[in-house]
Design a protein around this motif. Structure first.
Motif, PDB file in Angstrom:
ATOM      1  N   UNK A  54       0.858  -1.180   0.000  1.00  0.00           N
ATOM      2  CA  UNK A  54       0.000   0.000   0.000  1.00  0.00           C
ATOM      3  C   UNK A  54       0.891   1.225   0.000  1.00  0.00           C
ATOM      4  N   UNK A  55       0.814   2.029  -1.027  1.00  0.00           N
ATOM      5  CA  UNK A  55       1.641   3.220  -1.105  1.00  0.00           C
ATOM      6  C   UNK A  55       2.784   3.099  -2.079  1.00  0.00           C
ATOM      7  N   UNK A  56       3.337   1.898  -2.219  1.00  0.00           N
ATOM      8  CA  UNK A  56       4.341   1.662  -3.253  1.00  0.00           C
ATOM      9  C   UNK A  56       5.741   2.147  -2.961  1.00  0.00           C
ATOM     10  N   UNK A  57       6.040   2.529  -1.700  1.00  0.00           N
ATOM     11  CA  UNK A  57       7.397   2.932  -1.404  1.00  0.00           C
ATOM     12  C   UNK A  57       8.387   1.809  -1.673  1.00  0.00           C
ATOM     13  N   UNK A  58       9.566   2.165  -2.167  1.00  0.00           N
ATOM     14  CA  UNK A  58      10.544   1.141  -2.558  1.00  0.00           C
ATOM     15  C   UNK A  58      11.891   1.375  -1.886  1.00  0.00           C
ATOM     16  N   UNK A  59      12.672   0.312  -1.823  1.00  0.00           N
ATOM     17  CA  UNK A  59      14.067   0.423  -1.412  1.00  0.00           C
ATOM     18  C   UNK A  59      14.860  -0.661  -2.127  1.00  0.00           C
ATOM     19  N   UNK A  60      16.164  -0.402  -2.289  1.00  0.00           N
ATOM     20  CA  UNK A  60      17.018  -1.283  -3.075  1.00  0.00           C
ATOM     21  C   UNK A  60      18.353  -1.518  -2.383  1.00  0.00           C
TER      22      UNK A  60
END
Length: 119
Positions: A54-60
């Protein structure tokens, strides 16, 4: 319970691209985060990327920033990993994982899909 099925792996030359898919089924309404991990021969499994359902925040992981992109399609309950500028060191089995609300981590894992990058 959540079931995960990955697809899209294969053999590609260095500099090429692949897109992995992970289809989720079961209790997907409780998903919190979906992630991609990988494990190369003789190495520990490592984090690659994650996306908040929910919201689609990403990290890599630093090793893939600027080359890989994680995305999701909530309607299809599917998460994707677009991998560009692939390097031989990206060769690994890639796993999709799910973290449900209320859980303490990634409790659900797919079977993995092989990605091989030739030099």
């Amino acid at each position: 319970q959540v079931q995960l099925v990955e697809s899209g792996g294969g053999l590609v030359q260095a500099g090429g691209s692949l897109r992995l898919s992970c289809a989720a089924s079961g209790r997907t309404s409780t998903l919190y985060t979906m992630g991609w991990f990988r494990q190369a021969p003789g190495k520990e499994r490592e984090f690659v990327a994650r996306i908040l359902w929910s919201g689609g925040g990403t990290s890599y992981a630093d090793s893939v920033k600027g080359r890989f992109t994680i995305s999701r399609d909530n309607a299809k309950n599917t998460v994707y990993l677009q991998m560009n500028s692939l390097k031989p060191e990206d060769t690994a089995v890639y796993f999709c994982a799910a973290w449900r609300l209320g859980d303490r981590g990634y409790d659900y894992w797919g079977q993995g899909t092989q990605v091989t990058v030739s030099s």
